[in-house]
Design an enzyme around this catalytic site. Structure first.
Site, PDB file in Angstrom:
ATOM      1  N   GLY A   1       5.582   8.761 -30.643  1.00  0.00           N
ATOM      2  CA  GLY A   1       6.667   8.522 -31.581  1.00  0.00           C
ATOM      3  C   GLY A   1       7.043   9.790 -32.337  1.00  0.00           C
ATOM      4  O   GLY A   1       6.966  10.913 -31.808  1.00  0.00           O
ATOM      5  N   SER A   2       7.408   9.633 -33.588  1.00  0.00           N
ATOM      6  CA  SER A   2       7.946  10.756 -34.367  1.00  0.00           C
ATOM      7  C   SER A   2       6.916  11.815 -34.716  1.00  0.00           C
ATOM      8  O   SER A   2       7.294  12.905 -35.179  1.00  0.00           O
ATOM      9  CB  SER A   2       8.607  10.232 -35.645  1.00  0.00           C
TER      10      SER A   2
END
Length: 647
Positions: free
Chosen positions: A326-327
């Protein structure tokens, strides 16, 4: 018909010749036999004396004491505890059933174990001892000793058995031992004789398995005199074995215990790395299991409960599982772009809420968009469009190269079971594994840690440690072997531009300390311990265009196993980094809401070497944190420390 004198004389001569030949043959045979007897009795006397001695004297192995495992502070993790068992000699017992009935009135006997013992007794010689009950208590042994005259053939014995006093806290790290199986023996070209000792145990998973030969030690031996049927008459001499080497792990047992309690029933994992030597200070997967059950021989019912649990307590999630980062991956994309010179810290990208690439819209998590974003604001607010744009400029090959440089896509050499290498995709990988060419949409997905890219919690911690220090930090789990220190894994410089690293660190600091940062709600307010972090949320399901049009379903409204994973990584203190921490909460929802609070609590516990003062937390959290600390201290297996700061 009457024979003539001539025929009679001829017959006599033939008989005489045959007699002489037969006699000669007999004499020759007797001579050969005498010569052979002389050779055997004189020339080979020593050899036959040795064979006779071997029939009379047996060499029997003595199992060695297994090496123990300690944490970095000398707290025992795996030990050899006294184990009491009850044996029976059939010929001494007389009426076996009667003796067992009397024994049953004194101690509780497991029916299955008893039936196995009786079957073994029928197959064995009547003078050989057979174990009737194993791992009985000292109280049971005492009762048997007191009633010994009424229990002929029964003998209480003591041995050593592996014991894990911290039960679930180190289950996935230390692992466990178990009896040697045929599958275990098949792994060795020439198995050591000690592996064939009845009930001998070896490491099955974790450190116990990876360091099996070092922990096992060397068997001793004793010479015993036996009679014609194999009964031991007396012991002639004994040579004690060599105990296995003791291992000291880099893990802080009290911190590990805190992490276990803090994770509770979450399906989650935590890794804490020391930034000086690369030491793994804590590495915990939740839920876990009690390794002592495997040592004793886990029941089918107990194993079924572990196997069928959808939160997978048997899995070592910290090293075995790989998740879309993810981020948290945005730091890699940003570092690749800065290093390649395609963007500067103040260059901006416009975020209207999506980026259209090849006729397809790639959405930002913020439907309305973020507006103009630079490096710091994009990481602070986790703008997806900024990184889509960056990835198109820098390309997948540069992103993949930077990923590996920061420790992703590498199976780090940690002595735990099934350590994954994760996955850092590039054009060659897709062509080789998928038989298809790389497309621009693949690059866009990778930019925000989605698509094909996968990483483990351990790799996430290594990535964060390398960004915090600029050094090639490698995780170290074994601190010393028999008191001899293993080499530090602090690492040499990665050769990255220090100014570029500062820009990434400053942006991570804003994530946790700027009011608009995604991690601000879980910040540390004590300026001496403030952290720099990054949240991440990785999708486990596809969101259709129709769902986006009518509104994306909230994680809370989805079944647990369809919710997003929550991630958070950080290093602290910001001004003088000491540790890096990664947290993954499976199906926890957002990284800021699920993983960041755990990450902050673990970080403070590690920095203060115990419960931190409430002043380290935002004032609004004081009452909740105080109640949480009291609850966790009551659930911990080890006493808390006095709280001496590591920083």
């Amino acid at each position: 018909m009457r024979r003539t004198p001539r025929e009679t004389a001829e017959s006599a001569r033939k008989i005489s010749r045959r007699g002489v030949m037969l006699g000669g043959l007999q004499l020759s045979f007797a001579g050969i036999l005498a010569a052979r007897m002389q050779f055997m009795q004189v020339e080979q006397a020593d050899e036959f004396r040795l064979l006779a001695e071997e029939n009379r004297i047996n060499l029997r192995l003595i199992p060695p004491a297994r090496g123990q495992i300690f944490d970095r502070n000398g707290i025992i993790i795996a030990e050899n505890a006294p184990s009491y068992r009850i044996t029976m000699v059939r010929e001494d017992a007389g009426d076996v059933q009667d003796v067992i009935a009397r024994l049953s009135s004194l101690v509780e006997l497991d029916e299955d174990e008893l039936n196995r013992a009786l079957a073994e007794m029928k197959r064995s010689a009547p003078f050989l001892p057979v174990t009737i009950a194993d791992r009985v208590s000292w109280e049971d042994i005492s009762r048997i000793a007191v009633n010994a005259p009424a229990l002929p053939g029964i003998t209480p014995e003591v041995g050593l058995s592996r014991h894990y006093p911290m039960t679930t806290a180190f289950a996935h790290v230390a692992g466990y031992v178990g009896p040697v199986s045929e599958r275990d023996l098949a792994r060795y070209e020439d198995p050591e004789p000690v592996l064939r000792i009845p009930r001998f145990q070896i490491g099955k998973v974790g450190v116990e398995a990876k360091y099996e030969e070092i922990l096992r030690g060397r068997a001793g031996a004793k010479r015993v005199e036996v009679n014609a049927v194999g009964r031991v008459m007396r012991e002639l001499d004994r040579r004690e074995g060599e105990a296995g080497a003791d291992l000291q792990l880099t893990i802080d047992g009290r911190l590990q215990d805190y992490v276990r309690a803090r994770l509770g029933t979450e399906s989650a994992s935590v890794v804490v790395l020391d930034l000086e030597h690369g030491d793994v200070l804590a590495i915990s997967s939740s839920p876990a299991y009690d390794p002592n059950k495997f040592v004793r021989g886990i029941s089918v019912a107990d194993y079924s409960v572990l196997r069928d649990n959808d939160r997978r307590p048997l899995a070592s999630k910290t090293v075995q599982d790989a998740y879309p980062p993810g981020s948290t991956f945005k730091m890699v994309t940003a570092m690749a772009a800065i290093d390649a010179g395609v963007i500067g810290p103040e260059d901006t990208v416009w975020c209207p809420g999506y980026l259209e690439v090849s006729g397809r819209r790639f959405h930002c998590w913020k439907h309305a968009g973020h507006g103009h974003m630079n490096l710091e604001t994009s990481l602070r607010e986790s703008c997806d469009v900024y990184y889509y744009d960056l990835a198109l400029k820098v390309g997948i090959e540069n992103i993949a190269a930077m990923s590996r440089r920061l420790g992703l896509g590498i199976a780090h050499d940690l002595p735990m079971s099934a350590v994954t290498s994760g996955l850092i995709p590039d054009k060659a990988w897709k062509l080789r594994e998928r038989g298809a060419g790389w497309v621009i949409g693949d690059t866009v997905n990778v930019a925000i840690g989605q698509g094909y890219v996968l990483s483990s919690p351990l790799q996430q911690a290594v990535m964060t440690a390398r960004l915090a220090t600029g050094r090639n930090i490698t995780p170290r789990l074994i601190k010393s072997i028999d008191g001899i220190e293993t080499p530090s894994q602090g690492g040499e410089s990665l050769g990255l531009n220090e100014n570029h690293l500062r820009q990434i660190r400053r942006a991570m600091f804003a994530v946790s300390n700027n009011r608009r940062g995604t991690g601000y709600g879980s910040r540390i307010v004590d300026e001496a311990y403030r952290m720099a972090g990054k949240s991440g949320t990785s999708q486990v399901r596809n969101i259709s265009a129709a769902e986006r049009a009518r509104g994306v379903i909230n994680n809370e409204d989805l079944p647990w196993n369809r919710r997003d994973h929550g991630l958070f990584v950080n290093f602290a203190p910001y001004d003088n980094p000491k540790i890096a921490v990664s947290v993954v909460v499976e199906h926890g929802g957002g990284g800021s809401s699920a993983a960041a609070p755990i990450n902050r609590d673990v970080t403070l516990q590690a920095l203060f070497n115990g419960d931190p003062p409430l002043s380290a937390y935002p004032s609004k959290d004081h009452e909740r944190i105080k109640a949480q600390q009291e609850r966790l201290n009551s659930e911990r297996q080890m006493p808390k420390t006095d709280g001496n700061s590591r920083a």
